[in-house]
Design a protein around this motif. Structure first.
Motif, PDB file in Angstrom:
ATOM      1  N   MET A   1      21.705  40.962  17.288  1.00  0.00           N
ATOM      2  CA  MET A   1      21.209  40.499  18.580  1.00  0.00           C
ATOM      3  C   MET A   1      20.043  41.393  19.010  1.00  0.00           C
ATOM      4  SD  MET A   1      21.806  38.227  20.961  1.00  0.00           S
ATOM      5  CE  MET A   1      22.213  37.848  22.630  1.00  0.00           C
ATOM      6  N   ALA A   2      18.954  40.795  19.447  1.00  0.00           N
ATOM      7  CA  ALA A   2      17.774  41.572  19.801  1.00  0.00           C
ATOM      8  C   ALA A   2      18.001  42.333  21.118  1.00  0.00           C
ATOM      9  CB  ALA A   2      16.592  40.632  19.960  1.00  0.00           C
ATOM     10  N   THR A   3      17.191  43.383  21.310  1.00  0.00           N
ATOM     11  CA  THR A   3      17.254  44.158  22.542  1.00  0.00           C
ATOM     12  C   THR A   3      16.964  43.258  23.738  1.00  0.00           C
ATOM     13  OG1 THR A   3      16.167  45.836  21.220  1.00  0.00           O
ATOM     14  CG2 THR A   3      16.360  46.276  23.579  1.00  0.00           C
ATOM     15  N   VAL A   4      17.734  43.420  24.811  1.00  0.00           N
ATOM     16  CA  VAL A   4      17.498  42.598  26.002  1.00  0.00           C
ATOM     17  C   VAL A   4      16.292  43.154  26.743  1.00  0.00           C
ATOM     18  CG1 VAL A   4      18.477  41.789  28.170  1.00  0.00           C
ATOM     19  CG2 VAL A   4      19.934  42.031  26.162  1.00  0.00           C
ATOM     20  N   SER A   5      15.419  42.259  27.182  1.00  0.00           N
ATOM     21  CA  SER A   5      14.231  42.681  27.902  1.00  0.00           C
ATOM     22  C   SER A   5      14.151  41.873  29.189  1.00  0.00           C
ATOM     23  CB  SER A   5      13.000  42.407  27.039  1.00  0.00           C
ATOM     24  OG  SER A   5      11.828  42.450  27.809  1.00  0.00           O
ATOM     25  N   ASN A   6      13.624  42.497  30.240  1.00  0.00           N
ATOM     26  CA  ASN A   6      13.455  41.766  31.502  1.00  0.00           C
ATOM     27  C   ASN A   6      12.133  41.039  31.551  1.00  0.00           C
ATOM     28  OD1 ASN A   6      15.885  42.570  32.596  1.00  0.00           O
ATOM     29  ND2 ASN A   6      15.018  44.545  33.230  1.00  0.00           N
ATOM     30  N   ARG A   7      11.309  41.263  30.546  1.00  0.00           N
ATOM     31  CA  ARG A   7       9.996  40.625  30.558  1.00  0.00           C
ATOM     32  C   ARG A   7      10.121  39.167  30.145  1.00  0.00           C
ATOM     33  NH1 ARG A   7       5.736  44.923  29.208  1.00  0.00           N
ATOM     34  NH2 ARG A   7       4.639  43.284  28.090  1.00  0.00           N
ATOM     35  N   LYS A   8       9.109  38.397  30.511  1.00  0.00           N
ATOM     36  CA  LYS A   8       9.073  37.010  30.057  1.00  0.00           C
ATOM     37  C   LYS A   8       8.710  36.988  28.574  1.00  0.00           C
ATOM     38  CE  LYS A   8       8.043  34.846  34.435  1.00  0.00           C
ATOM     39  NZ  LYS A   8       7.140  33.983  35.197  1.00  0.00           N
ATOM     40  N   LEU A   9       9.011  35.856  27.938  1.00  0.00           N
ATOM     41  CA  LEU A   9       8.706  35.730  26.505  1.00  0.00           C
ATOM     42  C   LEU A   9       7.701  34.591  26.273  1.00  0.00           C
ATOM     43  CD1 LEU A   9       9.303  36.477  23.512  1.00  0.00           C
ATOM     44  CD2 LEU A   9      11.098  34.722  23.561  1.00  0.00           C
ATOM     45  N   ALA A  10       6.668  34.904  25.524  1.00  0.00           N
ATOM     46  CA  ALA A  10       5.695  33.885  25.108  1.00  0.00           C
ATOM     47  C   ALA A  10       5.741  33.755  23.591  1.00  0.00           C
ATOM     48  CB  ALA A  10       4.287  34.276  25.545  1.00  0.00           C
ATOM     49  N   VAL A  11       5.625  32.541  23.098  1.00  0.00           N
ATOM     50  CA  VAL A  11       5.528  32.290  21.653  1.00  0.00           C
ATOM     51  C   VAL A  11       4.111  31.797  21.378  1.00  0.00           C
ATOM     52  CG1 VAL A  11       6.375  30.884  19.731  1.00  0.00           C
ATOM     53  CG2 VAL A  11       7.984  31.742  21.466  1.00  0.00           C
ATOM     54  N   VAL A  12       3.426  32.477  20.462  1.00  0.00           N
ATOM     55  CA  VAL A  12       2.033  32.125  20.162  1.00  0.00           C
ATOM     56  C   VAL A  12       1.903  31.829  18.673  1.00  0.00           C
ATOM     57  CG1 VAL A  12      -0.393  32.787  20.396  1.00  0.00           C
ATOM     58  CG2 VAL A  12       1.316  33.812  21.925  1.00  0.00           C
ATOM     59  N   THR A  13       1.518  30.615  18.321  1.00  0.00           N
ATOM     60  CA  THR A  13       1.319  30.306  16.901  1.00  0.00           C
ATOM     61  C   THR A  13      -0.143  30.566  16.516  1.00  0.00           C
ATOM     62  OG1 THR A  13       0.788  27.946  17.221  1.00  0.00           O
ATOM     63  CG2 THR A  13       3.128  28.534  16.999  1.00  0.00           C
ATOM     64  N   GLY A  14      -0.319  30.963  15.267  1.00  0.00           N
ATOM     65  CA  GLY A  14      -1.681  31.274  14.792  1.00  0.00           C
ATOM     66  C   GLY A  14      -2.230  32.498  15.508  1.00  0.00           C
ATOM     67  N   ALA A  15      -1.391  33.528  15.633  1.00  0.00           N
ATOM     68  CA  ALA A  15      -1.763  34.686  16.456  1.00  0.00           C
ATOM     69  C   ALA A  15      -2.217  35.881  15.631  1.00  0.00           C
ATOM     70  CB  ALA A  15      -0.585  35.077  17.347  1.00  0.00           C
ATOM     71  N   SER A  16      -2.521  35.679  14.344  1.00  0.00           N
ATOM     72  CA  SER A  16      -2.952  36.824  13.536  1.00  0.00           C
ATOM     73  C   SER A  16      -4.430  37.124  13.715  1.00  0.00           C
ATOM     74  CB  SER A  16      -2.666  36.556  12.052  1.00  0.00           C
ATOM     75  OG  SER A  16      -3.434  35.455  11.601  1.00  0.00           O
ATOM     76  N   GLN A  75      14.292  28.818  14.766  1.00  0.00           N
ATOM     77  CA  GLN A  75      15.548  29.573  14.632  1.00  0.00           C
ATOM     78  C   GLN A  75      15.364  31.023  15.070  1.00  0.00           C
ATOM     79  OE1 GLN A  75      18.522  28.070  14.027  1.00  0.00           O
ATOM     80  NE2 GLN A  75      19.270  30.080  14.697  1.00  0.00           N
ATOM     81  N   ARG A  76      14.208  31.599  14.753  1.00  0.00           N
ATOM     82  CA  ARG A  76      13.939  32.978  15.197  1.00  0.00           C
ATOM     83  C   ARG A  76      13.894  33.055  16.722  1.00  0.00           C
ATOM     84  NH1 ARG A  76      11.477  36.703  11.796  1.00  0.00           N
ATOM     85  NH2 ARG A  76      11.638  38.079  13.596  1.00  0.00           N
ATOM     86  N   ILE A  77      13.364  32.005  17.342  1.00  0.00           N
ATOM     87  CA  ILE A  77      13.342  31.970  18.813  1.00  0.00           C
ATOM     88  C   ILE A  77      14.783  31.941  19.331  1.00  0.00           C
ATOM     89  CG2 ILE A  77      12.729  30.574  20.833  1.00  0.00           C
ATOM     90  CD1 ILE A  77      10.294  29.530  19.207  1.00  0.00           C
ATOM     91  N   VAL A  78      15.587  31.056  18.765  1.00  0.00           N
ATOM     92  CA  VAL A  78      16.988  30.926  19.182  1.00  0.00           C
ATOM     93  C   VAL A  78      17.710  32.258  18.999  1.00  0.00           C
ATOM     94  CG1 VAL A  78      19.188  29.787  18.621  1.00  0.00           C
ATOM     95  CG2 VAL A  78      17.069  28.442  18.713  1.00  0.00           C
ATOM     96  N   HIS A  83      14.960  32.876  26.824  1.00  0.00           N
ATOM     97  CA  HIS A  83      14.239  31.683  27.261  1.00  0.00           C
ATOM     98  C   HIS A  83      12.760  31.845  26.911  1.00  0.00           C
ATOM     99  CE1 HIS A  83      12.824  28.389  29.709  1.00  0.00           C
ATOM    100  NE2 HIS A  83      12.114  29.195  30.470  1.00  0.00           N
ATOM    101  N   VAL A  84      12.153  30.770  26.429  1.00  0.00           N
ATOM    102  CA  VAL A  84      10.707  30.801  26.186  1.00  0.00           C
ATOM    103  C   VAL A  84      10.000  30.405  27.490  1.00  0.00           C
ATOM    104  CG1 VAL A  84       8.790  29.812  24.869  1.00  0.00           C
ATOM    105  CG2 VAL A  84      10.994  30.218  23.751  1.00  0.00           C
ATOM    106  N   ASP A  85       9.296  31.363  28.065  1.00  0.00           N
ATOM    107  CA  ASP A  85       8.586  31.098  29.324  1.00  0.00           C
ATOM    108  C   ASP A  85       7.244  30.439  29.075  1.00  0.00           C
ATOM    109  OD1 ASP A  85      10.335  32.589  31.413  1.00  0.00           O
ATOM    110  OD2 ASP A  85      10.156  33.958  29.711  1.00  0.00           O
ATOM    111  N   ALA A  86       6.626  30.756  27.931  1.00  0.00           N
ATOM    112  CA  ALA A  86       5.313  30.173  27.617  1.00  0.00           C
ATOM    113  C   ALA A  86       5.231  29.887  26.121  1.00  0.00           C
ATOM    114  CB  ALA A  86       4.198  31.134  28.025  1.00  0.00           C
ATOM    115  N   LEU A  87       4.774  28.691  25.815  1.00  0.00           N
ATOM    116  CA  LEU A  87       4.619  28.268  24.415  1.00  0.00           C
ATOM    117  C   LEU A  87       3.146  27.955  24.186  1.00  0.00           C
ATOM    118  CD1 LEU A  87       5.882  27.338  21.703  1.00  0.00           C
ATOM    119  CD2 LEU A  87       6.163  25.070  22.730  1.00  0.00           C
TER     120      LEU A  87
END
Ligand SMILES: NC(=O)c1ccc[n+]([C@@H]2O[C@H](COP(=O)([O-])OP(=O)(O)OC[C@H]3O[C@@H](n4cnc5c(N)ncnc54)[C@H](OP(=O)(O)O)[C@@H]3O)[C@@H](O)[C@H]2O)c1
Length: 243
Positions: A1-16, A75-78, A83-87
């Motif tokens: 289980m990943a570390t709990v964070s209070n920050r929002k989470l964004a998922v960015v594709t093509g982010a390299s 699955q990695r998101i799950v 919660h994903v705040d921004a996609l």
């Protein structure tokens, strides 16, 4: 289980690299943790640079032109339990050249990436966002999607697809707490240009705007759109790729 964070989470594709990396930078500068995805070793460098901000950065190496790659990313998101705040659906490639000369396999992969991953990941993540009555989605389109683009016929068509898709989704989701913004970028290159485009796009996404013509070049020429698009398409050399 990943570390709990209070920050929002964004998922960015093509982010390299390019606009996607600059979007991920905007996310961490604005207090988000990020999950970044791309398909090359450049992703690790991006992860290290973004982590200097203090944000939690999840780096997911996947080929998003395949449904299996998109499912593994989801699955990695799950697995984060967050919660994903921004996609930010940004991964995309281009291909220039006369349609009769361009390789079909590359065009099919481009369609799978530019259109397929956008639909597939949105399908997975949006239900969760709507259930939480909260979420922001940014889809990277292109000025090339606003009019036919000879010599980039398939690329332009993929960007017309994501524009139409984004606008339709936006309407469907009205009142759910989830907004969809389309980033219409006419800038070329990277560095400062990508940063400006990303900042404009990120702010429009946070504000829940429908679409944004990002960057000073785009803002200056959008009144003359068809001519610009036509010139842009003709300048593209056969085989030119990432756009
Ligand atoms: N630059 C422009 O002039 C321009 C103009 C209008 C719109 N756009 C759009 O902006 C978006 C970003 O483009 P960019 O200019 O920033 O190009 P870029 O620097 O080449 O970035 C493309 C990103 O997509 C990733 N990617 C490519 N193939 C992938 C795959 N199969 N699976 C997962 N990730 C993949 C790349 O990562 P890896 O290579 O590391 O896998 C990279 O992170 C695209 O949607 C593009 O159509 C660009």
């Amino acid at each position: 289980m990943a570390t709990v964070s209070n920050r929002k989470l964004a998922v960015v594709t093509g982010a390299s690299s390019g606009i996607g990396y600059a979007l991920a930078e905007q996310c961490v500068k604005n207090g988000f943790d990020v999950m970044i995805c791309a398909d090359s070793e450049r992703l690790e460098t991006a992860r290290q640079r973004l982590e200097t901000s203090g944000a939690q950065v999840y780096a997911v190496l996947e080929d998003l032109s395949t449904p299996e790659g998109v499912e593994r990313l989801y699955q990695r998101i799950v697995d984060t339990g967050r919660h994903v705040d921004a996609l930010l659906l940004n991964a995309g490639v281009g291909l220039g050249g006369a349609f009769l000369d361009t390789p079909l396999d590359r065009e099919l992969r481009m369609i799978a990436l530019n259109c397929g991953h956008t639909v597939h990941l949105a399908k997975r993540v949006l239900s969760d966002m709507v259930a939480m009555h909260s979420g922001r989605v940014l889809i990277t389109g292109s000025i090339a999607g606003t009019a036919p683009t000879p010599f980039q016929a398939i690329y332009g068509a993929t960007k017309a697809f994501v524009y139409s898709f984004g606008e339709a989704l936006r309407e469907e989701l009205e009142g759910t707490g989830v907004t969809v913004t389309t980033l219409e970028d006419a800038q070329r290159g990277s560095g400062d240009a990508a940063s400006q485009v990303a900042e404009d796009g990120f702010q429009a996404m946070l504000a829940g705007k429908a679409s944004v013509f990002a960057g000073s070049f785009a803002n200056g020429v959008k009144g003359a759109l068809p001519e610009v698009v036509s010139e842009y398409a003709h300048e593209t050399k056969p085989g030119a790729s990432k756009r």
